[in-house]
Design an enzyme around this catalytic site. Structure first.
Site, PDB file in Angstrom:
ATOM      1  N   CYS A   1       0.812  -1.225   0.000  1.00  0.00           N
ATOM      2  CA  CYS A   1       0.000   0.000   0.000  1.00  0.00           C
ATOM      3  C   CYS A   1       0.840   1.267   0.000  1.00  0.00           C
ATOM      4  O   CYS A   1       0.595   2.198  -0.773  1.00  0.00           O
ATOM      5  CB  CYS A   1      -0.948  -0.007   1.197  1.00  0.00           C
TER       6      CYS A   1
ATOM      7  N   ASP B   1     -13.787  -8.203   1.418  1.00  0.00           N
ATOM      8  CA  ASP B   1     -13.621  -6.794   1.049  1.00  0.00           C
ATOM      9  C   ASP B   1     -14.898  -6.055   1.435  1.00  0.00           C
ATOM     10  O   ASP B   1     -15.941  -6.240   0.811  1.00  0.00           O
ATOM     11  CB  ASP B   1     -13.342  -6.649  -0.445  1.00  0.00           C
TER      12      ASP B   1
ATOM     13  N   ARG C   1     -15.187  -2.679   1.607  1.00  0.00           N
ATOM     14  CA  ARG C   1     -15.095  -1.272   1.247  1.00  0.00           C
ATOM     15  C   ARG C   1     -16.319  -0.796   0.460  1.00  0.00           C
ATOM     16  O   ARG C   1     -16.940  -1.558  -0.262  1.00  0.00           O
ATOM     17  CB  ARG C   1     -13.827  -1.017   0.417  1.00  0.00           C
TER      18      ARG C   1
END
Length: 236
Positions: A90, A149, A151
């Protein structure tokens, strides 16, 4: 780069034409942001549904004529972005994206509240413990009873719309971001890879993202860990 007439206001995106409804957002002032990666302008945005505060970091220079702006949706990663952890890629992707945006024009949306693909910092560290016990990054989330995930990009799509970024070149290796932005009414005209060299500490993590989450990674370039040596961000 401003919010196209909506600065300091808020707006609820429409859900028509099969698009996913956006989250209403509120914009702050645009200010200068000189950085190690170049001169940017920045603007804070608040998701009025979740309260999350996001940051748009933009090049003050327009992209080359006829070229859609580069956009990076960067999920907050405290361990990678701040502490330079090599467990993920990241922090290095963040640096690479800022360098690209500085050179070619565009915007990076730093999306807070998305730590660990949306599971939060404490749960991410729990997932790391499970990874050290042998589980991969997908299995670790599942062992915790959490989404792989979690998000949400509804606020991001609204921010892009208010900034006038309706057609973009997406800086990402993740096709799911392209698909979800398309559903939210943002046209991705090109996917621009953000692959950085893998490391001993994150090669399994990246292989899992490639094999199980369909990230567009080649994993051809690898940096071996040299104990005690200073790490270069972009070794060949």
């Amino acid at each position: 780069m401003t919010s196209s007439g909506h600065q300091n206001g808020h707006h609820q995106g429409a859900a028509g034409n099969g698009h996913v409804a956006h989250h209403p957002v509120s914009a702050g002032p645009v200010v200068q942001l000189p950085t190690a990666f170049g001169e940017f302008v920045t603007q804070a945005w608040t998701d009025l549904v979740t309260g999350a505060e996001h940051l748009a970091v933009s090049s003050p220079n327009a992209p080359k004529e006829g070229t859609a702006p580069l956009v990076r949706l960067h999920s907050e990663c405290l361990t990678g972005d701040v502490f330079g952890s090599y467990r993920c890629d990241c922090g290095e992707q963040l640096a690479y994206a800022l360098e690209m945006i500085n050179e070619f024009g565009g915007t990076l949306l730093y999306l807070r509240g998305q730590e660990g693909r949306g599971i939060g910092l404490a749960n991410k560290i729990k997932a790391y413990a499970l990874q050290e016990a042998g589980f991969d990054t997908v299995e670790a989330n599942e062992q915790l009873g959490l989404p792989v995930d979690a998000r949400c990009y509804k606020a991001a799509a609204q921010i892009l719309a208010e900034m006038g970024l309706h057609e973009i070149r997406l800086l990402s290796n993740n096709p799911d971001k392209q698909n979800r932005l398309a559903k939210a009414g943002v046209k991705v005209v090109e996917m621009v890879p953000t692959e950085v060299p893998s490391r001993d500490q994150n090669i399994r993590y990246l292989q899992t993202k490639k094999d199980r989450m369909e990230h567009r990674l080649t994993l051809d370039t690898h940096i071996a860990t040299v104990p005690g040596a200073g790490a270069s961000t972009f070794d060949d």
